[in-house]
Write a protein that holds these residues in place. Structure first.
Motif, short mmCIF file in Angstrom:
data_model
loop_
_atom_site.label_atom_id
_atom_site.label_comp_id
_atom_site.label_asym_id
_atom_site.label_seq_id
_atom_site.Cartn_x
_atom_site.Cartn_y
_atom_site.Cartn_z
N MET A 140 0.84 -1.17 0.00
CA MET A 140 0.00 0.00 0.00
C MET A 140 0.89 1.23 0.00
SD MET A 140 -3.48 0.51 2.09
CE MET A 140 -2.86 0.97 3.67
N THR A 141 0.34 2.33 -0.42
CA THR A 141 1.12 3.56 -0.53
C THR A 141 0.67 4.60 0.49
OG1 THR A 141 -0.39 4.59 -2.11
CG2 THR A 141 1.35 3.19 -3.02
N GLY A 142 1.47 5.62 0.65
CA GLY A 142 1.11 6.74 1.51
C GLY A 142 -0.17 7.42 1.05
N MET A 143 -0.39 7.44 -0.26
CA MET A 143 -1.60 8.04 -0.80
C MET A 143 -2.84 7.27 -0.32
SD MET A 143 -2.49 8.97 -4.76
CE MET A 143 -2.90 7.34 -5.33
N ALA A 144 -2.77 5.94 -0.29
CA ALA A 144 -3.88 5.15 0.21
C ALA A 144 -4.07 5.37 1.71
CB ALA A 144 -3.66 3.67 -0.09
N ASP A 145 -2.98 5.42 2.45
CA ASP A 145 -3.08 5.69 3.89
C ASP A 145 -3.76 7.03 4.15
OD1 ASP A 145 -1.90 3.32 4.81
OD2 ASP A 145 0.12 4.17 4.66
N ALA A 146 -3.41 8.04 3.36
CA ALA A 146 -4.02 9.36 3.52
C ALA A 146 -5.51 9.32 3.21
CB ALA A 146 -3.31 10.38 2.63
N ALA A 147 -5.89 8.54 2.23
CA ALA A 147 -7.32 8.42 1.89
C ALA A 147 -8.09 7.74 3.02
CB ALA A 147 -7.49 7.64 0.59
N PHE A 148 -7.54 6.67 3.58
CA PHE A 148 -8.20 6.00 4.70
C PHE A 148 -8.29 6.92 5.91
CE2 PHE A 148 -6.87 1.94 2.58
CZ PHE A 148 -8.17 1.50 2.31
N ALA A 149 -7.31 7.77 6.11
CA ALA A 149 -7.30 8.68 7.26
C ALA A 149 -8.46 9.66 7.23
CB ALA A 149 -5.97 9.42 7.32
N THR A 150 -9.06 9.89 6.06
CA THR A 150 -10.18 10.83 5.96
C THR A 150 -11.52 10.20 6.37
OG1 THR A 150 -10.67 10.32 3.65
CG2 THR A 150 -9.04 12.07 4.08
N ALA A 151 -11.55 8.89 6.55
CA ALA A 151 -12.80 8.20 6.92
C ALA A 151 -13.15 8.49 8.38
CB ALA A 151 -12.64 6.70 6.71
N ASP A 152 -14.44 8.38 8.70
CA ASP A 152 -14.88 8.54 10.09
C ASP A 152 -14.18 7.54 11.00
OD1 ASP A 152 -16.59 10.62 9.41
OD2 ASP A 152 -18.33 9.29 9.20
N ASP A 153 -14.02 6.32 10.52
CA ASP A 153 -13.34 5.26 11.26
C ASP A 153 -12.29 4.65 10.33
OD1 ASP A 153 -12.46 2.98 12.59
OD2 ASP A 153 -14.47 2.41 13.26
N PRO A 154 -11.07 5.21 10.30
CA PRO A 154 -10.05 4.73 9.36
C PRO A 154 -9.78 3.23 9.45
CG PRO A 154 -9.34 6.79 10.35
CD PRO A 154 -10.59 6.34 11.09
N GLY A 155 -9.78 2.68 10.65
CA GLY A 155 -9.53 1.25 10.80
C GLY A 155 -10.61 0.41 10.16
N ALA A 156 -11.85 0.79 10.38
CA ALA A 156 -12.98 0.06 9.78
C ALA A 156 -12.97 0.21 8.26
CB ALA A 156 -14.30 0.55 10.36
N ALA A 157 -12.66 1.40 7.78
CA ALA A 157 -12.62 1.63 6.33
C ALA A 157 -11.53 0.77 5.69
CB ALA A 157 -12.37 3.10 6.04
N LYS A 158 -10.39 0.70 6.33
CA LYS A 158 -9.28 -0.11 5.81
C LYS A 158 -9.66 -1.60 5.83
CE LYS A 158 -4.31 0.25 6.15
NZ LYS A 158 -3.20 0.73 6.97
N SER A 159 -10.26 -2.05 6.91
CA SER A 159 -10.69 -3.44 7.03
C SER A 159 -11.72 -3.78 5.96
CB SER A 159 -11.25 -3.69 8.42
OG SER A 159 -11.72 -4.99 8.54
N ASP A 160 -12.67 -2.88 5.74
CA ASP A 160 -13.70 -3.10 4.73
C ASP A 160 -13.07 -3.20 3.35
OD1 ASP A 160 -16.51 -3.11 3.76
OD2 ASP A 160 -15.85 -1.24 2.83
N ALA A 161 -12.16 -2.29 3.03
CA ALA A 161 -11.51 -2.31 1.72
C ALA A 161 -10.70 -3.59 1.54
CB ALA A 161 -10.62 -1.08 1.56
N LEU A 162 -10.02 -4.01 2.58
CA LEU A 162 -9.21 -5.23 2.50
C LEU A 162 -10.08 -6.46 2.26
CD1 LEU A 162 -6.40 -6.44 2.64
CD2 LEU A 162 -6.68 -6.62 5.11
N SER A 163 -11.27 -6.47 2.85
CA SER A 163 -12.16 -7.62 2.68
C SER A 163 -12.65 -7.76 1.25
CB SER A 163 -13.35 -7.51 3.63
OG SER A 163 -14.24 -6.50 3.21
N ARG A 164 -12.53 -6.72 0.46
CA ARG A 164 -12.97 -6.74 -0.94
C ARG A 164 -11.89 -7.24 -1.89
NH1 ARG A 164 -17.63 -3.51 -1.00
NH2 ARG A 164 -17.82 -2.33 0.91
N HIS A 165 -10.69 -7.45 -1.40
CA HIS A 165 -9.58 -7.94 -2.23
C HIS A 165 -9.48 -9.46 -2.11
CE1 HIS A 165 -8.51 -3.71 -2.08
NE2 HIS A 165 -7.73 -3.92 -3.12
N ALA A 166 -9.73 -10.15 -3.21
CA ALA A 166 -9.74 -11.62 -3.18
C ALA A 166 -8.40 -12.20 -2.75
CB ALA A 166 -10.12 -12.15 -4.56
N VAL A 167 -7.30 -11.50 -3.00
CA VAL A 167 -5.99 -12.04 -2.63
C VAL A 167 -5.67 -11.79 -1.16
CG1 VAL A 167 -5.06 -11.86 -4.96
CG2 VAL A 167 -4.71 -9.99 -3.36
#
Length: 100
Positions: A1-28
Motif C-alpha cells: 500500500m502507498t502513503g496516498m492510500a493511507d491518507a485516503a483511509f485517514a479521511t474516513a470517520d473510522d479509518p480502521g474500519a474503512a481499511k478493514s472493509d476495503a481489505l475484505s474486498r480484495h480476493a488475494v
C-alpha cells in the motif's frame, strides 16, 4: 500500500474500519503494492509479452471481480457500515446467479 492510500483511509470517520472493509474486498487478501504494478509493466516490456497487443490488464488483487460491477456478488445496503455485503451463501468463486 502507498502513503496516498493511507491518507485516503485517514479521511474516513473510522479509518480502521474503512481499511478493514476495503481489505475484505480484495480476493488475494492484501492491498496492492507499487511492485505489483511494476511486475506487470516489466512483463509487458519483456519478450515474453511480444504477442500481447491491445489489452487492458487490471492489477487490483481481485477488487474489480468482487465489486458492484458484479451485482450477483454484492447487495446494496446503505444503512449498514459497509455499503456492499456479500450475498449469503455465495463465494467469490461461485458461478451463476445467486439464490435468494
Amino acid at each position: 500500500m502507498t502513503g496516498m492510500a493511507d491518507a485516503a483511509f485517514a479521511t474516513a470517520d473510522d479509518p480502521g474500519a474503512a481499511k478493514s472493509d476495503a481489505l475484505s474486498r480484495h480476493a488475494v487478501g492484501r492491498f496492492g503494492m507499487p511492485e505489483d504494478i511494476a511486475r506487470v509493466a516489466v512483463w509487458l516490456a519483456s519478450d515474453d509479452a511480444a504477442f500481447v497487443t491491445g489489452q487492458t490488464f487490471t492489477v487490483d488483487g481481485g477488487l474489480t471481480a468482487a465489486s458492484p460491477l458484479q451485482p450477483g456478488l454484492f447487495l446494496l445496503e446503505p444503512d449498514k457500515h459497509r455499503l456492499y455485503q456479500p450475498v449469503a451463501g455465495r463465494s467469490l468463486s461461485s458461478r451463476g446467479p445467486a439464490s435468494a
